[in-house]
Design an enzyme around this catalytic site. Sequence first.
Site, mmCIF file in Angstrom:
data_model
loop_
_atom_site.group_PDB
_atom_site.id
_atom_site.type_symbol
_atom_site.label_atom_id
_atom_site.label_comp_id
_atom_site.label_asym_id
_atom_site.label_seq_id
_atom_site.Cartn_x
_atom_site.Cartn_y
_atom_site.Cartn_z
ATOM 1 N N GLU A 1 0.852 -1.191 0.000
ATOM 2 C CA GLU A 1 0.000 0.000 0.000
ATOM 3 C C GLU A 1 0.887 1.240 0.000
ATOM 4 O O GLU A 1 1.792 1.352 0.817
ATOM 5 C CB GLU A 1 -0.916 -0.018 1.241
ATOM 6 C CG GLU A 1 -1.702 1.248 1.470
ATOM 7 C CD GLU A 1 -2.514 1.691 0.261
ATOM 8 O OE1 GLU A 1 -3.335 0.917 -0.244
ATOM 9 O OE2 GLU A 1 -2.297 2.839 -0.204
ATOM 10 N N HIS B 1 -25.504 -2.325 -2.361
ATOM 11 C CA HIS B 1 -26.630 -2.220 -3.308
ATOM 12 C C HIS B 1 -27.280 -3.591 -3.517
ATOM 13 O O HIS B 1 -26.628 -4.641 -3.417
ATOM 14 C CB HIS B 1 -26.131 -1.712 -4.662
ATOM 15 C CG HIS B 1 -25.597 -0.309 -4.617
ATOM 16 N ND1 HIS B 1 -26.407 0.784 -4.426
ATOM 17 C CD2 HIS B 1 -24.333 0.176 -4.759
ATOM 18 C CE1 HIS B 1 -25.665 1.885 -4.446
ATOM 19 N NE2 HIS B 1 -24.397 1.548 -4.636
ATOM 20 N N ARG C 1 -14.272 8.009 -8.227
ATOM 21 C CA ARG C 1 -14.571 6.660 -8.718
ATOM 22 C C ARG C 1 -13.561 6.252 -9.781
ATOM 23 O O ARG C 1 -13.189 7.060 -10.644
ATOM 24 C CB ARG C 1 -15.966 6.626 -9.344
ATOM 25 C CG ARG C 1 -17.097 7.124 -8.458
ATOM 26 C CD ARG C 1 -18.313 7.329 -9.318
ATOM 27 N NE ARG C 1 -19.475 7.851 -8.620
ATOM 28 C CZ ARG C 1 -19.739 9.156 -8.479
ATOM 29 N NH1 ARG C 1 -18.901 10.070 -8.942
ATOM 30 N NH2 ARG C 1 -20.846 9.544 -7.875
ATOM 31 N N ILE D 1 -12.936 -0.724 -11.014
ATOM 32 C CA ILE D 1 -13.868 -1.128 -9.938
ATOM 33 C C ILE D 1 -14.487 0.131 -9.329
ATOM 34 O O ILE D 1 -14.096 0.592 -8.257
ATOM 35 C CB ILE D 1 -13.171 -2.003 -8.868
ATOM 36 C CG1 ILE D 1 -12.334 -3.115 -9.512
ATOM 37 C CG2 ILE D 1 -14.205 -2.563 -7.901
ATOM 38 C CD1 ILE D 1 -13.119 -4.189 -10.256
ATOM 39 N N CYS E 1 -18.642 18.288 16.605
ATOM 40 C CA CYS E 1 -17.592 19.320 16.620
ATOM 41 C C CYS E 1 -16.457 18.998 15.661
ATOM 42 O O CYS E 1 -15.536 19.792 15.497
ATOM 43 C CB CYS E 1 -17.082 19.578 18.033
ATOM 44 S SG CYS E 1 -15.770 18.473 18.554
HETATM 45 C C1 LIG Z 1 -18.222 8.744 -4.733
HETATM 46 C C2 LIG Z 1 -18.276 7.239 -4.692
HETATM 47 C C3 LIG Z 1 -19.424 6.581 -4.258
HETATM 48 C C4 LIG Z 1 -19.470 5.184 -4.245
HETATM 49 N N1 LIG Z 1 -20.542 4.559 -3.655
HETATM 50 C C5 LIG Z 1 -20.564 3.205 -3.589
HETATM 51 C C6 LIG Z 1 -21.611 2.535 -2.912
HETATM 52 O O1 LIG Z 1 -22.447 3.145 -2.248
HETATM 53 N N2 LIG Z 1 -21.647 1.184 -2.975
HETATM 54 C C7 LIG Z 1 -20.720 0.462 -3.660
HETATM 55 O O2 LIG Z 1 -20.858 -0.751 -3.735
HETATM 56 N N3 LIG Z 1 -19.667 1.064 -4.232
HETATM 57 C C8 LIG Z 1 -19.557 2.423 -4.201
HETATM 58 N N4 LIG Z 1 -18.495 3.060 -4.755
HETATM 59 C C9 LIG Z 1 -17.434 2.256 -5.351
HETATM 60 C C10 LIG Z 1 -16.503 1.699 -4.297
HETATM 61 O O3 LIG Z 1 -16.150 2.676 -3.346
HETATM 62 C C11 LIG Z 1 -15.256 1.198 -5.010
HETATM 63 O O4 LIG Z 1 -15.647 0.326 -6.043
HETATM 64 C C12 LIG Z 1 -14.316 0.441 -4.078
HETATM 65 O O5 LIG Z 1 -14.016 1.204 -2.936
HETATM 66 C C13 LIG Z 1 -13.055 0.129 -4.861
HETATM 67 O O6 LIG Z 1 -12.079 -0.335 -3.995
HETATM 68 P P1 LIG Z 1 -10.590 -0.545 -4.493
HETATM 69 O O7 LIG Z 1 -9.918 -1.322 -3.448
HETATM 70 O O8 LIG Z 1 -10.604 -1.079 -5.890
HETATM 71 O O9 LIG Z 1 -10.003 0.913 -4.658
HETATM 72 P P2 LIG Z 1 -9.348 1.885 -3.573
HETATM 73 O O10 LIG Z 1 -10.120 1.919 -2.319
HETATM 74 O O11 LIG Z 1 -9.149 3.177 -4.284
HETATM 75 O O12 LIG Z 1 -7.961 1.205 -3.251
HETATM 76 C C14 LIG Z 1 -6.872 1.235 -4.118
HETATM 77 C C15 LIG Z 1 -5.635 1.270 -3.266
HETATM 78 O O13 LIG Z 1 -4.478 1.131 -4.094
HETATM 79 C C16 LIG Z 1 -3.445 1.942 -3.553
HETATM 80 N N5 LIG Z 1 -2.460 2.198 -4.589
HETATM 81 C C17 LIG Z 1 -2.620 2.902 -5.737
HETATM 82 N N6 LIG Z 1 -1.458 2.936 -6.437
HETATM 83 C C18 LIG Z 1 -0.542 2.214 -5.733
HETATM 84 C C19 LIG Z 1 0.821 1.901 -5.929
HETATM 85 N N7 LIG Z 1 1.493 2.329 -6.995
HETATM 86 N N8 LIG Z 1 1.459 1.154 -4.994
HETATM 87 C C20 LIG Z 1 0.808 0.717 -3.883
HETATM 88 N N9 LIG Z 1 -0.505 1.011 -3.645
HETATM 89 C C21 LIG Z 1 -1.170 1.741 -4.551
HETATM 90 C C22 LIG Z 1 -4.216 3.188 -3.127
HETATM 91 O O14 LIG Z 1 -3.482 3.981 -2.221
HETATM 92 C C23 LIG Z 1 -5.478 2.601 -2.537
HETATM 93 O O15 LIG Z 1 -5.356 2.349 -1.147
HETATM 94 C C24 LIG Z 1 -18.388 4.444 -4.731
HETATM 95 C C25 LIG Z 1 -17.217 5.102 -5.133
HETATM 96 C C26 LIG Z 1 -17.145 6.484 -5.062
HETATM 97 C C27 LIG Z 1 -15.853 7.167 -5.373
#
Ligand SMILES: Cc1cc2nc3c(=O)[nH]c(=O)nc-3n(C[C@H](O)[C@H](O)[C@H](O)COP(=O)(O)OP(=O)(O)OC[C@H]3O[C@@H](n4cnc5c(N)ncnc54)[C@H](O)[C@@H]3O)c2cc1C
Length: 480
Positions: free
Chosen positions: A32, A50, A313, A338, A438
């Site tokens: 990370e 959802h 997103r 994703i 707060c």
């Molecule tokens: C505004 C918004 C509303 C949403 N609402 C919903 C909802 O209500 N319900 C739902 O099901 N989904 C929702 N989603 C989608 C959901 O949040 C995401 O699909 C999900 O969090 C994706 O997770 P992830 O682990 O792929 O990405 P992330 O949580 O972005 O994790 C990616 C990780 O990779 C790390 N990383 C990146 N580059 C590197 C690198 N070079 N080296 C090491 N680490 C790295 C980052 O620091 C981060 O920690 C929403 C998203 C957004 C933005």
Amino acid sequence: MIYDYVIIGSGIIGATIARELSKYKVNILVLEKENDAANGQTIANSAIIHSGHDPKENTLKSKLCVEGNLMYDKMEKELTIPILRTGGFVVARGKDEEKVLDELYHRALTNNVTDPSILSFDEAVILEPLLTKDATKILSLPSTKVTYPWAVAFACLENAISNGTTFQKNSEVTGIEKIEIGFTLTINFKEKIQAKNIINCAGVFADQIAYMIEKDVKYQIKPRKGEYLVLDRKAKSLYNHVLYALPTDQGKGVLVVPQVHGNVLIGPTSSFIDDKSLLSNTRDGINQIKKDVKRLVDHVPYDLNIRTFAGIRASSTFDDFYIKESSEHKGFYHVAGIDSPGLTAAPAIAKYLVEEIIKEKLDKKENWNPFLKHKKTFHQMTNEEKVKAIKDDKRYGNIICKCEKITEKEIVDAIHGTLGNDTIKGIRKRARAGSGLCQGGYCEGLVLKLIARETNQPLKKINYYGTDTPILVKESKVKS
Ligand SMILES: Cc1cc2nc3c(=O)[nH]c(=O)nc-3n(C[C@H](O)[C@H](O)[C@H](O)COP(=O)(O)OP(=O)(O)OC[C@H]3O[C@@H](n4cnc5c(N)ncnc54)[C@H](O)[C@@H]3O)c2cc1C
């Protein structure tokens, strides 16, 4: 040492994949770049599990969303994650919108959503008294629920760690090279790590990771920002369901979302941006929320608005989740694009990747433990339990965050836990100190002192959320 699997990114996707893979006899490393897990999309979203009514039929999004929704019930039991069973209402106003609502109802049936039904305004308003008087027909989705997203990611990661996974924060992958057996990853431009397989879960940065190793990357991330307003817990009893407007090509639109700790989220907006780290709120965004929410409810108490935030997103040019092995390099897996409903689908994505995409024959561990020991928060204890807790450890008797009733003991545990953290934001994520009315105005200084005391650091070294984000810069008052 050569790792069997290196997972890049510790959001909900990296965390659920680590947990799923930890069932097998392989050694796993999660990398990370931030100083904490779950700081990307996973910390800034609507928190909705959802039902699966919205994704297009016969897509990975629809299949994995519906499966993921069901899997959360099992995770709740195994990992003690918080879940609020609100159900969801999709609101149509007038004949044109009713046609779209009917299509959505049929999509929900095709997607195998649990028990969708159509309600009249009169039926729905009994259950949701502030529903807009313009509403004419409502799609009810009883399987819609709400969770606490980063707590789910932490729980999955901690469970994976207790089953043998290694987690390394402050470790940005800055290069990847193909070698004879697997890959060499460069961390922070210097350290080298070897892996037989790599799983790319880097969220909005997934395409940048892919370009480190592939010539022909099949997707581009198109960052899409969403802004929110947060209402204080005093708004808790106003709204009972997750309220959705009809979806557009911009997504599910502005929603009203009751949260597990009693707050209410209003948002998100949807706008494509160029800068993947642009997390600021804008006047236009806030005005858009206030305009769009009128499609759902007749009243929002804006005097209870305690803060705003934005998330980005990881939408992509590929019109679905992109979960595939690289066509150029065997053993390199993409879990990319994703965006929503990625939080919901996460456990199903992990299972799909491990059971259907990874072709290697993996041996199951006999002693895999699905459970994570849960400790009640002070707030959740009965009066008798509170008295006993204070008797056993007097730090339970010292309330640090008055709004959320968080004690010194809980903050100390958050600093020293398996995924402990020494930043103000890290403690807020774990113990909720500073999440109340707060917003840390009262307790942030006290939390800062506790972090300094517990980690033996000078006060000036304590960061707000990552490296080089100190809160105290210099003394502002002259001592007498
Ligand atoms: C505004 C918004 C509303 C949403 N609402 C919903 C909802 O209500 N319900 C739902 O099901 N989904 C929702 N989603 C989608 C959901 O949040 C995401 O699909 C999900 O969090 C994706 O997770 P992830 O682990 O792929 O990405 P992330 O949580 O972005 O994790 C990616 C990780 O990779 C790390 N990383 C990146 N580059 C590197 C690198 N070079 N080296 C090491 N680490 C790295 C980052 O620091 C981060 O920690 C929403 C998203 C957004 C933005």
